[in-house]
Design a protein around this motif. Structure first.
Motif, PDB file in Angstrom:
ATOM      1  N   UNK A   9       0.832  -1.206   0.000  1.00  0.00           N
ATOM      2  CA  UNK A   9       0.000   0.000   0.000  1.00  0.00           C
ATOM      3  C   UNK A   9       0.871   1.263   0.000  1.00  0.00           C
ATOM      4  N   UNK A  12       2.758   1.642  -3.346  1.00  0.00           N
ATOM      5  CA  UNK A  12       1.909   2.221  -4.401  1.00  0.00           C
ATOM      6  C   UNK A  12       1.826   3.733  -4.228  1.00  0.00           C
ATOM      7  N   UNK A  13       1.638   4.144  -2.995  1.00  0.00           N
ATOM      8  CA  UNK A  13       1.546   5.578  -2.697  1.00  0.00           C
ATOM      9  C   UNK A  13       2.818   6.298  -3.158  1.00  0.00           C
ATOM     10  N   UNK A  34      -4.817  -3.744  -1.717  1.00  0.00           N
ATOM     11  CA  UNK A  34      -5.830  -3.985  -2.751  1.00  0.00           C
ATOM     12  C   UNK A  34      -6.927  -2.927  -2.716  1.00  0.00           C
ATOM     13  N   UNK A  35      -7.105  -2.302  -1.555  1.00  0.00           N
ATOM     14  CA  UNK A  35      -8.128  -1.252  -1.428  1.00  0.00           C
ATOM     15  C   UNK A  35      -7.795   0.002  -2.234  1.00  0.00           C
ATOM     16  N   UNK A  36      -6.528   0.222  -2.508  1.00  0.00           N
ATOM     17  CA  UNK A  36      -6.129   1.517  -3.090  1.00  0.00           C
ATOM     18  C   UNK A  36      -5.425   1.403  -4.445  1.00  0.00           C
ATOM     19  N   UNK A  37      -5.109   0.182  -4.871  1.00  0.00           N
ATOM     20  CA  UNK A  37      -4.410  -0.005  -6.152  1.00  0.00           C
ATOM     21  C   UNK A  37      -5.448  -0.282  -7.232  1.00  0.00           C
TER      22      UNK A  37
END
Lengths: 383, 383
Positions: A9, A12-13, A34-37
């Motif tokens: 996470x 990705x950020x 998986x919530x943010x990608x």
């Protein structure tokens, strides 16, 4: 990136500003990353076909954890997929027996250790330390002894501190080889974090002090307060040497013991962004996550230097209250300089659900604020 | 967030550490933000049904641009959806005629202006300035005059500087009301950026100097060099007052002219994260994107103070070479302290495809490094 935890996470950020197209292999759609990608594949990282399909079209494959089977990584590499860090390096973070043997072979100071076969052998190992003249160890021998399964452990799991032969039975039940280590008489734990690219460029972050609680990283101070400059330089050089000798690409965390007599011994290696480097998101010019991505993509590395005299990170663990929202508001309102990082995880007691970071000129102030926020979020304090 | 541009992309990046679930309404899957956000709805923001369906389940709706029809926002609000900033505030960023009338009504200093009906009226407007005793304007009157369509303009689009009645015909062709403004004799442009939450908490970023090129923001220096403290405080107070009087929630950018005689006049308002605030990602304790999200969610706001004495941001515009990769490598290798932000857009000449930021103690050094990187990425220089 393989693995959908908070490390992915945060990676990705860090990759968004670089313009990267980040693809994730996660277990479930509820995983932290998986919530943010946007580009998520759900599947089992222990399955070679899943890995193969996932890697198709990727410039490089890297990891949020060390649990992908080494033989699968070798298979992917043999098929021409860029796996970074590669299996020959990563096996040293997957298997503590391999790691110790490799570090011994390049003369890196470690706690006294050997693979033990059964509880009686643990007693023998303990006795071997008595009157030991080993300059690396300096231990008095005897119990307690630290036992670790060579594979599968993390955050204190797979680690036992035993005080007798009777207590030494549990580790052998898993059927995995067991490594015995002297219990080092350390002053504190340090971490020397470095990043190395395939073309050999490398950067070293300042050596940090790391405080563990129940086997889990709890608090990190960057740089390590009161660490003599020569010992800091020695720790950085050691980490850079390990990264080079082991052919590591990406972020390497070298967890160290600082002994009472002023030496450093290697405790563990992690070849991915690491909890001891989370401070760098807010505290360094280039975070460990960005530099890990730059490294595995063989992009030039960014400046690892700290931006403030002191940065303190404290993990936020789940407490007894599942809803942190009120505490979240309180902490933001109390301290506008607080940097909060939540991982999108359901709160469970003891689970790492986020971290907080504070930076500034005054170590005591910075530390108090970070500790207060983490304790408040957990529900340990209410004022 | 409605709108899939780079502002939404950077807002998502800022929202991840806050643990937000970010939902995006974008035009296409290739939009800058759509590439990196997990929860994307594709649709037309001019269609009320699309907006309604998108807003379902959102705690709050906010924007990456000002182009959502005001009447649709009023409809959503009437249905109980939290729209922030709300339509009554946002209309001041959508319609320059409304904005000027509103700022006049609260006594905010603006360039001399009025709605004009045709080219002859522009000549009349120009003449009105001659011998004007208006203390806000101080203009000598006459041509050139600035003409703006009251709706639909951005980045220099919808703005004309005309030197004669004949040149004044083009703006009227669109059939949109046209606002005439004196051409202010300014020393430089400034921006006063503030963030305000529904509960009325507000923070002010340091006033920055903004350099435009061809009507597009090109370079921003934080704080504005050599700006007298009283004028900086006046600009911040003015922006906070506008945010309060207009009931703005979220980020407000007040673009200002600093006149030759040491006054400030309001040029434009933007009620969303703004190019003049991009420096804050790397340069402030809390970025404009994070504070915009905190504000629209009515979370306590973060510290807006700068982290370094000087921060310079330069936009990266597309040049003649569609592939920036080699330049990207060069810039990273040349300057490990360079902060690069790419928006995932195809390179087209003149298109904003990213920005670079450098911070440090020495303004000349910081500015040279940021300018060099932006020029190199564009392909204007090759060494």
């Amino acid at each position: 990136m393989i693995g959908g935890g908070q490390l992915a996470r945060m990676a990705h950020d860090a990759g968004i500003p670089l313009g990267l197209r980040f693809k994730l292999l996660a277990d479930t759609a509820q995983d932290s990353a998986a919530q943010v990608v946007s580009d998520v594949v759900l599947g089992d990282y222990r399955d070679l076909e899943t890995l193969r399909a996932f890697a198709r079209g990727c410039d490089v494959v890297t990891f949020d954890h060390e649990h992908v089977p080494t033989e699968h990584l070798r298979a992917l590499q043999a098929e021409g997929i860029a796996v970074r860090p590669g299996p020959d390096a990563l096996v040293n973070a997957q298997d503590k027996g391999v790691m110790r043997a490799r570090l011994d072979s390049i003369g890196v100071p470690c706690p006294r250790h050997r693979i033990v076969s059964d509880p009686a052998d643990v007693t023998a190992f303990a006795a071997e330390g008595k009157g030991s003249s080993s300059p690396e160890a300096g231990d008095a021998g005897g119990f307690p002894v630290v036992l670790k399964t060579v594979r599968g452990g993390y955050d204190g799991k797979g680690v036992w501190v035993v005080s007798s032969e009777a207590e030494a039975e549990a580790p052998f039940r898993a059927g995995v080889p067991v490594l015995a280590e002297e219990k080092v008489d350390f002053v504190r734990e340090l971490a020397a974090n470095v990043v190395r690219s395939p073309s050999g460029q490398a950067v070293a972050y300042p050596v940090v002090e790391s405080v563990q609680k129940d086997g889990v990283c709890h608090e990190v101070t960057a740089p390590a307060p009161g660490l003599p400059a020569d010992l800091a330089a020695e720790a950085q050089a050691l980490a850079l040497r390990i990264a080079g000798e082991l052919g590591i690409t990406g972020h390497l965390a070298v967890e160290l013991f600082q002994t009472r007599d002023g030496r450093i011994l290697v405790n563990e290696l992690a070849m991915r962004p690491h909890n001891s480097g989370h401070w760098s998101i807010d505290g360094a010019v280039t975070s460990q996550f960005e530099n890990h991505l730059r490294a595995v993509l063989d992009l030039p590395l960014g400046d690892p230097r700290p931006r403030a005299p002191w940065t303190v990170m404290v993990n936020v663990l789940g407490g007894d209250y599942p809803d942190m929202y009120a505490a979240f508001l309180h902490c933001m309102a109390r301290d506008p300089g607080l940097r909060i990082h939540m991982y999108g995880k359901d709160v469970k007691p003891g689970r790492k659900v986020g971290h907080v970071t504070v930076f500034g000129d005054d170590l005591e102030d910075v530390r108090e604020r970070a500790r207060h926020a983490a304790a408040y979020l957990r529900g340990d304090i209410t004022e």
